[in-house]
Scaffold this motif. Structure first.
Motif, PDB file in Angstrom:
ATOM      1  N   LEU A  30      16.324  -1.815  -7.045  1.00 24.38           N
ATOM      2  CA  LEU A  30      16.076  -0.425  -7.417  1.00 24.38           C
ATOM      3  C   LEU A  30      14.826   0.085  -6.714  1.00 24.38           C
ATOM      4  CD1 LEU A  30      16.905  -0.384 -11.235  1.00 24.38           C
ATOM      5  CD2 LEU A  30      18.383   0.214  -9.299  1.00 24.38           C
ATOM      6  N   ASP A  31      14.937   1.287  -6.186  1.00 27.61           N
ATOM      7  CA  ASP A  31      13.785   1.962  -5.597  1.00 27.61           C
ATOM      8  C   ASP A  31      13.259   2.946  -6.632  1.00 27.61           C
ATOM      9  OD1 ASP A  31      11.975   3.568  -4.305  1.00 27.61           O
ATOM     10  OD2 ASP A  31      13.158   3.772  -2.462  1.00 27.61           O
ATOM     11  N   GLU A  32      12.195   2.519  -7.324  1.00 27.95           N
ATOM     12  CA  GLU A  32      11.574   3.394  -8.333  1.00 27.95           C
ATOM     13  C   GLU A  32      10.238   3.932  -7.818  1.00 27.95           C
ATOM     14  OE1 GLU A  32      11.874   3.312 -12.325  1.00 27.95           O
ATOM     15  OE2 GLU A  32      13.727   2.135 -12.477  1.00 27.95           O
ATOM     16  N   VAL A  33      10.148   4.087  -6.503  1.00 32.45           N
ATOM     17  CA  VAL A  33       8.907   4.586  -5.912  1.00 32.45           C
ATOM     18  C   VAL A  33       8.574   5.978  -6.457  1.00 32.45           C
ATOM     19  CG1 VAL A  33       7.827   5.362  -3.752  1.00 32.45           C
ATOM     20  CG2 VAL A  33       9.025   3.171  -3.832  1.00 32.45           C
ATOM     21  N   GLN A  34       9.586   6.818  -6.614  1.00 28.23           N
ATOM     22  CA  GLN A  34       9.325   8.181  -7.101  1.00 28.23           C
ATOM     23  C   GLN A  34       9.596   8.313  -8.605  1.00 28.23           C
ATOM     24  OE1 GLN A  34      10.484  12.736  -5.691  1.00 28.23           O
ATOM     25  NE2 GLN A  34      10.418  11.115  -4.204  1.00 28.23           N
ATOM     26  N   CYS A  35      10.635   7.647  -9.101  1.00 29.99           N
ATOM     27  CA  CYS A  35      11.052   7.866 -10.499  1.00 29.99           C
ATOM     28  C   CYS A  35      10.390   6.915 -11.486  1.00 29.99           C
ATOM     29  CB  CYS A  35      12.573   7.802 -10.610  1.00 29.99           C
ATOM     30  SG  CYS A  35      13.271   6.187 -10.198  1.00 29.99           S
ATOM     31  N   VAL A  48      19.394   1.173  -4.580  1.00 26.95           N
ATOM     32  CA  VAL A  48      19.609   2.539  -5.070  1.00 26.95           C
ATOM     33  C   VAL A  48      18.376   3.056  -5.817  1.00 26.95           C
ATOM     34  CG1 VAL A  48      20.685   1.777  -7.239  1.00 26.95           C
ATOM     35  CG2 VAL A  48      21.289   4.004  -6.300  1.00 26.95           C
ATOM     36  N   GLU A  49      18.158   4.365  -5.716  1.00 28.77           N
ATOM     37  CA  GLU A  49      17.139   5.030  -6.535  1.00 28.77           C
ATOM     38  C   GLU A  49      17.815   5.441  -7.848  1.00 28.77           C
ATOM     39  OE1 GLU A  49      15.241   8.394  -4.038  1.00 28.77           O
ATOM     40  OE2 GLU A  49      16.741   7.487  -2.761  1.00 28.77           O
ATOM     41  N   PRO A  50      17.299   5.039  -8.995  1.00 31.98           N
ATOM     42  CA  PRO A  50      17.903   5.487 -10.259  1.00 31.98           C
ATOM     43  C   PRO A  50      17.952   7.016 -10.367  1.00 31.98           C
ATOM     44  CG  PRO A  50      16.448   3.650 -10.670  1.00 31.98           C
ATOM     45  CD  PRO A  50      16.252   4.031  -9.221  1.00 31.98           C
ATOM     46  N   SER A  73      19.828   9.034  -0.002  1.00 28.75           N
ATOM     47  CA  SER A  73      18.731   8.175  -0.456  1.00 28.75           C
ATOM     48  C   SER A  73      17.544   8.280   0.498  1.00 28.75           C
ATOM     49  CB  SER A  73      19.195   6.721  -0.579  1.00 28.75           C
ATOM     50  OG  SER A  73      19.583   6.219   0.672  1.00 28.75           O
ATOM     51  N   PHE A  74      16.399   7.872   0.001  1.00 24.05           N
ATOM     52  CA  PHE A  74      15.178   7.850   0.799  1.00 24.05           C
ATOM     53  C   PHE A  74      14.405   6.603   0.428  1.00 24.05           C
ATOM     54  CE2 PHE A  74      10.705   8.731   1.665  1.00 24.05           C
ATOM     55  CZ  PHE A  74      10.784   9.149   2.984  1.00 24.05           C
ATOM     56  N   HIS A  75      14.062   5.802   1.438  1.00 24.77           N
ATOM     57  CA  HIS A  75      13.355   4.558   1.156  1.00 24.77           C
ATOM     58  C   HIS A  75      12.126   4.392   2.039  1.00 24.77           C
ATOM     59  CE1 HIS A  75      16.676   3.601  -1.466  1.00 24.77           C
ATOM     60  NE2 HIS A  75      17.528   3.738  -0.473  1.00 24.77           N
ATOM     61  N   GLY A  76      11.672   5.486   2.649  1.00 29.33           N
ATOM     62  CA  GLY A  76      10.481   5.416   3.474  1.00 29.33           C
ATOM     63  C   GLY A  76      10.804   5.555   4.950  1.00 29.33           C
ATOM     64  N   ARG A  77       9.756   5.542   5.781  1.00 24.64           N
ATOM     65  CA  ARG A  77       9.912   5.868   7.196  1.00 24.64           C
ATOM     66  C   ARG A  77       9.714   4.698   8.139  1.00 24.64           C
ATOM     67  NH1 ARG A  77      11.419  11.183   8.546  1.00 24.64           N
ATOM     68  NH2 ARG A  77      10.817  12.558   6.867  1.00 24.64           N
ATOM     69  N   ASN A  86       0.814  -1.214   0.000  1.00 25.86           N
ATOM     70  CA  ASN A  86       0.000   0.000   0.000  1.00 25.86           C
ATOM     71  C   ASN A  86       0.845   1.259   0.000  1.00 25.86           C
ATOM     72  OD1 ASN A  86      -2.618  -1.517   0.643  1.00 25.86           O
ATOM     73  ND2 ASN A  86      -1.208  -2.156   2.245  1.00 25.86           N
ATOM     74  N   SER A  87       2.178   1.113   0.000  1.00 23.77           N
ATOM     75  CA  SER A  87       3.040   2.291   0.097  1.00 23.77           C
ATOM     76  C   SER A  87       4.470   1.917  -0.270  1.00 23.77           C
ATOM     77  CB  SER A  87       3.025   2.837   1.531  1.00 23.77           C
ATOM     78  OG  SER A  87       3.643   1.895   2.396  1.00 23.77           O
ATOM     79  N   GLY A  88       5.284   2.959  -0.428  1.00 22.73           N
ATOM     80  CA  GLY A  88       6.689   2.742  -0.762  1.00 22.73           C
ATOM     81  C   GLY A  88       7.456   2.082   0.363  1.00 22.73           C
ATOM     82  N   THR A  89       7.192   2.517   1.577  1.00 22.15           N
ATOM     83  CA  THR A  89       7.966   1.984   2.694  1.00 22.15           C
ATOM     84  C   THR A  89       7.658   0.504   2.912  1.00 22.15           C
ATOM     85  OG1 THR A  89       8.862   2.624   4.837  1.00 22.15           O
ATOM     86  CG2 THR A  89       6.467   2.523   4.673  1.00 22.15           C
ATOM     87  N   GLU A  90       6.432   0.093   2.662  1.00 26.70           N
ATOM     88  CA  GLU A  90       6.119  -1.347   2.756  1.00 26.70           C
ATOM     89  C   GLU A  90       6.835  -2.128   1.667  1.00 26.70           C
ATOM     90  OE1 GLU A  90       1.785  -2.428   3.274  1.00 26.70           O
ATOM     91  OE2 GLU A  90       1.689  -0.259   3.174  1.00 26.70           O
TER      92      GLU A  90
HETATM   93  C1  LIG Z   1       8.148   8.317  -1.206  1.00 23.73           C
HETATM   94  C2  LIG Z   1       9.262   7.352  -1.315  1.00 23.73           C
HETATM   95  C3  LIG Z   1       9.313   6.193  -0.513  1.00 23.73           C
HETATM   96  C4  LIG Z   1       8.317   5.928   0.576  1.00 23.73           C
HETATM   97  O1  LIG Z   1       7.028   5.795   0.095  1.00 23.73           O
HETATM   98  P1  LIG Z   1       5.768   5.917   1.091  1.00 23.73           P
HETATM   99  O2  LIG Z   1       4.612   5.596   0.211  1.00 23.73           O
HETATM  100  O3  LIG Z   1       5.767   7.318   1.615  1.00 23.73           O
HETATM  101  O4  LIG Z   1       5.970   4.944   2.173  1.00 23.73           O
HETATM  102  C5  LIG Z   1      10.336   5.298  -0.724  1.00 23.73           C
HETATM  103  N1  LIG Z   1      11.273   5.522  -1.662  1.00 23.73           N
HETATM  104  C6  LIG Z   1      11.259   6.613  -2.449  1.00 23.73           C
HETATM  105  C7  LIG Z   1      12.307   6.786  -3.484  1.00 23.73           C
HETATM  106  C8  LIG Z   1      10.274   7.581  -2.289  1.00 23.73           C
HETATM  107  O5  LIG Z   1      10.266   8.678  -3.038  1.00 23.73           O
END
Ligand SMILES: *Cc1c(COP(=O)(O)O)cnc(C)c1O
Length: 391
Positions: free
Chosen positions: A213-218, A180-182, A128-132, A94-98
């Motif tokens: 790869l963390d493509e949550v945003q890109c 890594v986030e691309p 980098s950012f991978h959620g909370r 349901n989210s990026g952090t999950e």
């Molecule tokens: C927003 C983001 C997350 C976390 O996603 P949430 O839906 O807020 O949990 C993880 N990785 C990247 C690259 C993000 O931009």
């Protein structure tokens, strides 16, 4: 007294009550041009008729059953993602952090099942950012995110973004993956150059470790390809998605190759809501739109147009801006000072942007933004920059 909403965000005094495409309407009637898109979430604009239809049709039939049963919408979305990516299989969240949580578990389980239970360490990069979640903050490792929340989940090795020598030296027989986030989002719109992503793939292959790869945003069309890594011509073993895939409905996923996912058998992971009919119905509608080559061609054309206009903007406000960077419609304006000043000046011009680290203001418009709206956005940015310069 503590506010009734836990005050973990410092919020702007804006109350949006309605959305229409690239526009958000404030309770007082003002119309804001939205270049934030809920931080790259509303990829197809607000109240997109096709997404509204997908959601409301499903809402009238069935909201939730359980992953104890077959979920046809989930099956359909998984099939679409598999058909359009490197992946053989998908788990919905349901989210990026999950998605981050599962990516970490999957990588470790892969090596555990291969008889290498000591391979648990995941290499990550500064900015980098991978959620909370506990795994997400431990993965990112920055003081800003982790301070006061220890003990942190162990098993992450943090390197400087772009330090190739450190990366080579850091891979040991306890390393299981590189994450890594691309294109770094929160870190300030920092793309990993294609040649570096290729090099990283080679390095992972050389050492027999996984590339996550963390493509949550890109991901999901943001850079002009369905997934950002496609530009480099390489594929990951595991990939996290969220944000744009739901177009505003909470939806995420972990895509993986059969090999990487081999340890995730029945009972090893789960989610009550992950892959529910509502989210997956919307996700299918999003995929049907963003996988159209004509749609992606338009994203690329508009990205070129916006970039060109932003170069002009930077040139006419050298006291405010340093440079433009990014990929596709994931662009950053590197400022000479605090980005908050420009974001705030934007509010006065009824324009929404999002600050990021490294003095960067992020522009993440809906991918459906029109040429006229792009021009209008740059005019508003121009006025906001003039305000910042005058202070
Ligand atoms: C927003 C983001 C997350 C976390 O996603 P949430 O839906 O807020 O949990 C993880 N990785 C990247 C690259 C993000 O931009």
């Amino acid at each position: 007294m503590i506010p009734s909403v836990l005050p973990t965000y410092s919020r702007a005094p804006l109350n949006f009550v309605k959305g229409e495409g690239t526009w958000l309407i404030e309770a007082d009637g003002r119309r804001f041009l939205d270049l934030g898109a809920g931080i790259a979430v509303n990829a197809l604009g607000h109240a997109n008729p096709e997404l509204v239809k997908a959601l409301t049709d499903q809402a009238q039939r069935l909201w939730h059953t359980s992953n104890l049963y077959q979920i046809p919408q989930q099956q359909a979305l998984a099939d679409k993602l598999v058909a359009h990516s490197f992946a053989d299989t998908v788990f919905f969240t349901n989210s990026g952090t999950e998605s981050c949580e599962l990516a970490v578990k999957m990588a470790r389980k892969h090596f555990y099942d291969k008889g290498e239970p000591d391979r648990v360490e995941i290499i990550t990069f500064s900015g980098s950012f991978h959620g909370r979640s506990a795994a997400g903050i431990a993965a990112a490792g920055s003081e800003k995110m982790t301070k006061g929340f220890g003990p942190l989940l162990p098993g992450f090795v943090h390197l400087e973004f772009g330090d190739h020598d450190a990366l080579r030296a850091a891979i040991t027989d306890t390393t299981c993956a590189v994450l890594v986030e691309p294109v770094q989002g929160e870190g300030g719109i920092r793309p990993v150059p294609d040649v570096c992503l290729k090099g990283l793939r080679d390095l992972c292959d050389e050492h027999g470790i996984l590339m996550i790869l963390d493509e949550v945003q890109c991901g999901v069309g943001r850079t002009g390809k369905l997934f950002a890594h496609e530009w480099a011509g390489v594929t990951p073993d595991i990939m996290m998605v969220a944000k744009g895939i739901g177009g505003g409905f909470p939806l995420g996923g972990v895509l993986a190759t059969e090999e990487a996912a081999s340890g995730m058998t029945a009972g090893t992971h789960g989610s009550t809501y992950g892959g529910n009919p509502l989210g997956c119905a919307v996700g299918c509608a999003v995929m049907d739109i963003v996988t159209d080559p004509a749609f992606l061609a338009e994203v690329n054309r508009k990205a070129g147009l916006l970039r060109q206009k932003l170069e002009g903007l930077v040139a006419s406000h050298p006291e405010v801006f340093d440079s433009v960077r990014g990929s596709g419609l994931m662009l950053g304006l590197k400022c000479k000072g605090e980005p908050a000043a420009l974001v705030k000046a934007g509010y006065a011009e009824e324009l929404l942007t999002v600050p990021a680290a490294g003095n960067v203001v992020r522009l993440l418009p809906p991918l459906t933004i029109t040429d006229a709206e792009l021009s209008e956005a740059v005019s508003r940015l121009d006025r906001a920059a003039a305000t910042v310069a005058a202070h």
